[in-house]
Design a protein around this motif. Structure first.
Motif, PDB file in Angstrom:
ATOM      1  N   LEU A  41       0.933  -1.142   0.116  1.00 33.05           N
ATOM      2  CA  LEU A  41       0.764  -0.113   0.335  1.00 33.05           C
ATOM      3  C   LEU A  41       0.356   0.930   0.206  1.00 33.05           C
ATOM      4  CD1 LEU A  41      -2.891  -1.114   2.834  1.00 33.05           C
ATOM      5  CD2 LEU A  41      -2.896  -1.115  -0.060  1.00 33.05           C
ATOM      6  N   GLU A  42      -0.056   2.224  -0.981  1.00 39.47           N
ATOM      7  CA  GLU A  42       1.227   3.449  -1.107  1.00 39.47           C
ATOM      8  C   GLU A  42      -0.044   5.048  -0.714  1.00 39.47           C
ATOM      9  OE1 GLU A  42       3.693   2.795  -4.824  1.00 39.47           O
ATOM     10  OE2 GLU A  42       4.867   1.694  -3.953  1.00 39.47           O
ATOM     11  N   ASP A  43       1.012   6.144   0.050  1.00 35.81           N
ATOM     12  CA  ASP A  43      -0.026   7.335  -0.378  1.00 35.81           C
ATOM     13  C   ASP A  43      -0.142   7.936  -1.934  1.00 35.81           C
ATOM     14  OD1 ASP A  43       2.358   8.266  -1.236  1.00 35.81           O
ATOM     15  OD2 ASP A  43       3.032   8.605   1.180  1.00 35.81           O
ATOM     16  N   LYS A  44      -1.157   8.910  -2.243  1.00 32.43           N
ATOM     17  CA  LYS A  44      -0.587   9.232  -3.408  1.00 32.43           C
ATOM     18  C   LYS A  44       0.534  10.150  -4.166  1.00 32.43           C
ATOM     19  CE  LYS A  44      -1.480  14.040  -1.394  1.00 32.43           C
ATOM     20  NZ  LYS A  44      -2.866  14.751  -0.795  1.00 32.43           N
ATOM     21  N   ASP A  45       1.713   9.920  -3.342  1.00 32.64           N
ATOM     22  CA  ASP A  45       2.700  10.588  -3.010  1.00 32.64           C
ATOM     23  C   ASP A  45       4.019   9.226  -4.096  1.00 32.64           C
ATOM     24  OD1 ASP A  45       2.490  13.082  -2.867  1.00 32.64           O
ATOM     25  OD2 ASP A  45       3.025  12.674  -1.222  1.00 32.64           O
ATOM     26  N   GLY A  46       3.438   8.245  -3.822  1.00 30.90           N
ATOM     27  CA  GLY A  46       3.990   6.999  -3.803  1.00 30.90           C
ATOM     28  C   GLY A  46       5.195   5.804  -2.961  1.00 30.90           C
ATOM     29  N   ASN A  47       5.041   6.454  -1.949  1.00 28.44           N
ATOM     30  CA  ASN A  47       5.661   6.644  -0.886  1.00 28.44           C
ATOM     31  C   ASN A  47       5.038   5.046  -0.392  1.00 28.44           C
ATOM     32  OD1 ASN A  47       7.868   8.275  -0.955  1.00 28.44           O
ATOM     33  ND2 ASN A  47       6.662   9.556  -0.309  1.00 28.44           N
ATOM     34  N   VAL A  48       5.702   4.422   0.453  1.00 24.98           N
ATOM     35  CA  VAL A  48       4.857   3.205   0.828  1.00 24.98           C
ATOM     36  C   VAL A  48       4.258   4.056   2.651  1.00 24.98           C
ATOM     37  CG1 VAL A  48       7.001   1.922   2.382  1.00 24.98           C
ATOM     38  CG2 VAL A  48       5.600   0.520   2.166  1.00 24.98           C
ATOM     39  N   LYS A  49       2.581   3.356   2.702  1.00 22.57           N
ATOM     40  CA  LYS A  49       1.888   3.515   3.904  1.00 22.57           C
ATOM     41  C   LYS A  49       3.228   2.488   5.141  1.00 22.57           C
ATOM     42  CE  LYS A  49      -2.210   5.221   2.481  1.00 22.57           C
ATOM     43  NZ  LYS A  49      -3.282   4.678   2.448  1.00 22.57           N
ATOM     44  N   VAL A  50       3.447   3.562   5.979  1.00 17.22           N
ATOM     45  CA  VAL A  50       4.006   2.846   7.304  1.00 17.22           C
ATOM     46  C   VAL A  50       2.893   3.569   7.977  1.00 17.22           C
ATOM     47  CG1 VAL A  50       5.897   2.842   9.211  1.00 17.22           C
ATOM     48  CG2 VAL A  50       6.484   2.611   7.051  1.00 17.22           C
ATOM     49  N   PHE A  51       2.576   2.220   9.113  1.00 13.61           N
ATOM     50  CA  PHE A  51       1.712   2.379  10.320  1.00 13.61           C
ATOM     51  C   PHE A  51       2.840   2.400  11.585  1.00 13.61           C
ATOM     52  CE2 PHE A  51      -0.440   0.398   6.859  1.00 13.61           C
ATOM     53  CZ  PHE A  51      -1.741   0.968   6.336  1.00 13.61           C
ATOM     54  N   GLU A  52       1.906   3.543  12.478  1.00 13.45           N
ATOM     55  CA  GLU A  52       2.639   3.467  13.358  1.00 13.45           C
ATOM     56  C   GLU A  52       1.706   2.719  14.387  1.00 13.45           C
ATOM     57  OE1 GLU A  52       5.071   5.658  14.089  1.00 13.45           O
ATOM     58  OE2 GLU A  52       5.231   6.126  11.887  1.00 13.45           O
ATOM     59  N   PRO A  53       2.726   3.266  15.635  1.00  8.36           N
ATOM     60  CA  PRO A  53       2.182   1.968  16.805  1.00  8.36           C
ATOM     61  C   PRO A  53       0.386   2.520  17.315  1.00  8.36           C
ATOM     62  CG  PRO A  53       4.023   2.464  17.487  1.00  8.36           C
ATOM     63  CD  PRO A  53       3.786   3.233  16.316  1.00  8.36           C
ATOM     64  N   GLY A  54      -0.152   1.810  17.312  1.00  3.90           N
ATOM     65  CA  GLY A  54      -1.070   1.960  17.829  1.00  3.90           C
ATOM     66  C   GLY A  54      -2.788   0.821  17.461  1.00  3.90           C
ATOM     67  N   LEU A  55      -3.993   1.122  17.310  1.00  2.00           N
ATOM     68  CA  LEU A  55      -5.104   0.440  16.120  1.00  2.00           C
ATOM     69  C   LEU A  55      -5.036   0.213  15.319  1.00  2.00           C
ATOM     70  CD1 LEU A  55      -7.013  -2.653  16.965  1.00  2.00           C
ATOM     71  CD2 LEU A  55      -9.065  -0.186  18.095  1.00  2.00           C
ATOM     72  N   HIS A  56      -5.415   0.147  14.606  1.00  2.00           N
ATOM     73  CA  HIS A  56      -5.052   0.357  12.383  1.00  2.00           C
ATOM     74  C   HIS A  56      -6.426  -1.005  12.141  1.00  2.00           C
ATOM     75  CE1 HIS A  56      -2.187   2.458  12.817  1.00  2.00           C
ATOM     76  NE2 HIS A  56      -1.665   2.110  13.022  1.00  2.00           N
ATOM     77  N   ILE A  57      -6.983  -0.436  11.044  1.00  2.00           N
ATOM     78  CA  ILE A  57      -8.398  -1.410  10.024  1.00  2.00           C
ATOM     79  C   ILE A  57      -7.547  -1.867   9.372  1.00  2.00           C
ATOM     80  CG2 ILE A  57     -10.266  -1.432   9.360  1.00  2.00           C
ATOM     81  CD1 ILE A  57     -11.058   0.706  11.494  1.00  2.00           C
ATOM     82  N   LYS A  58      -7.978  -3.163   8.422  1.00  2.00           N
ATOM     83  CA  LYS A  58      -7.291  -3.754   7.223  1.00  2.00           C
ATOM     84  C   LYS A  58      -8.731  -4.264   7.551  1.00  2.00           C
ATOM     85  CE  LYS A  58      -6.325  -8.426   9.072  1.00  2.00           C
ATOM     86  NZ  LYS A  58      -5.307  -9.404   9.874  1.00  2.00           N
ATOM     87  N   MET A  59      -8.121  -4.667   5.765  1.00  2.00           N
ATOM     88  CA  MET A  59     -10.224  -5.694   5.006  1.00  2.00           C
ATOM     89  C   MET A  59      -9.209  -7.330   4.556  1.00  2.00           C
ATOM     90  SD  MET A  59      -9.968  -3.024   0.785  1.00  2.00           S
ATOM     91  CE  MET A  59     -10.398  -3.728   0.820  1.00  2.00           C
ATOM     92  N   PRO A  60     -10.068  -7.400   5.609  1.00  2.00           N
ATOM     93  CA  PRO A  60      -9.918  -8.463   5.765  1.00  2.00           C
ATOM     94  C   PRO A  60     -10.420  -9.506   4.087  1.00  2.00           C
ATOM     95  CG  PRO A  60     -12.301  -8.159   7.176  1.00  2.00           C
ATOM     96  CD  PRO A  60     -12.121  -6.721   5.829  1.00  2.00           C
ATOM     97  N   PHE A  61      -8.799 -10.872   4.563  1.00  2.00           N
ATOM     98  CA  PHE A  61      -8.540 -11.409   3.553  1.00  2.00           C
ATOM     99  C   PHE A  61      -8.130 -11.484   2.233  1.00  2.00           C
ATOM    100  CE2 PHE A  61     -12.740 -13.490   5.592  1.00  2.00           C
ATOM    101  CZ  PHE A  61     -12.661 -13.910   5.931  1.00  2.00           C
TER     102      PHE A  61
END
Length: 310
Positions: A41-61
């Motif tokens: 997953l990348e942002d609009k600038d083409g950089n990879v998204k790095v998720f910081e510590p905490g609770l996050h949501i993903k798409m199952p499967f």
């Protein structure tokens, strides 16, 4: 009633299952990246998204979470035997401190901390063996240890660019000799140290002689300038004294002659054992005699003669 309760429980179970499949937690020591259908997953600038510590949501499967350790890592190369240029072995230990800097590059190059550690160890081992094989034991132990350290640091920095990590430190912590060759190497080192000490002592003595010679030259120049200045000052003083004497003679010729004669007496009789044989009526003692019959004109003529003699 039982049907309603069963429906509610089913809905709650589905909700809990969906939440479990959709939510994930990133610990404080970690960062997370997400692949969706195998693509980062990348942002609009083409950089990879790095998720910081905490609770996050993903798409199952669909989304796959990759957790990466953000802490400082240590890669060690412990007590490895490496051949030198003389085909004698050294025992070498090395370590590096590093952490992930570019998560996208790190994921594509290594994927895991374990793989990165293995690659770093392999590359540094290869560089270290190459550098050790170029040199003799005496050079490594005595003169070129710093050069080896610089080469390792340079190789670590180049390697970091390809792996997406930042190397904080890289150094050789041990460079020892096997027991079988220690005495021989120590003897050679002692000889080299004595030779180097003699060379430096000779160079120091030569430098000392140069400094002393330069100091003598400077001292002679200073003395010559001082003597020249002294003679010039003395000449100016004599000229000034002559002018003062001439002006004094013009103002009171007879007193001037009397003063000069007193100076002559002082210089003549200052020694305790000096002997001067003169006739009692000699002109030198005229100021010792009373009732001198000389006229003023004779006194002036005598003074003029003294001046010409002086």
């Amino acid at each position: 009633m039982n049907v309603t309760k069963t429906l509610i429980l089913t809905i709650i179970a589905i909700f809990v299952l969906a939440a479990g499949l959709s939510l994930y937690t990133v610990n404080e020591t970690q960062r997370a990246i997400v692949t969706r259908l195998g693509q980062l997953l990348e942002d609009k600038d083409g950089n990879v998204k790095v998720f910081e510590p905490g609770l996050h949501i993903k798409m199952p499967f669909i989304d796959q979470i990759k957790f990466l350790d953000k802490r400082l890592q240590t890669t060690e190369l412990s007590e490895t035997r490496m051949p030198t240029k003389e085909n004698e072995f050294l025992i070498v230990s090395l370590f590096t401190k590093w952490h992930i800097r570019d998560f996208k590059k790190f994921y594509n190059a290594s994927g895991t901390i374990l793989n990165a550690d293995h690659k770093i160890k392999e590359q540094l081992d290869e560089v270290l063996r190459t550098e050790v094989a170029k040199r003799k034991i005496d050079d490594l132990v005595w003169e070129e240890r710093d050069i080896l350290m610089d080469r390792i640091q340079s190789a670590a920095n180049e390697m970091a660019k390809t792996l997406g990590v930042e190397v904080v430190d890289a150094r050789v912590v041990r460079l020892d000799l096997p027991d079988s060759i220690q005495q021989k190497v120590f003897t050679r080192m002692e000889t080299n140290i004595r030779k180097l000490a003699a060379e430096r002592r000779t160079a120091g003595e030569r430098k000392a002689r140069e400094i002393v010679a330069e100091a003598y030259k400077d001292a002679n120049v200073i003395r010559a300038k001082a003597k020249e200045e002294g003679l010039r000052t003395q000449g100016e003083g004599d000229a000034k004294a002559t002018r003062i004497y001439a002006e004094a003679y013009k103002q009171a010729p007879e007193f001037y002659l009397f003063y000069r004669r007193l100076e002559a007496y002082r210089e003549t009789f200052k020694g305790n054992n000096d002997i001067l044989v003169l006739k009692p009526d000699d002109d030198f003692f005229k100021y010792f005699r009373r009732g001198s019959t000389k006229s003023k004109a004779q006194t002036l003529n005598s003074g003029a003669e003294e001046k010409r003699a002086g």
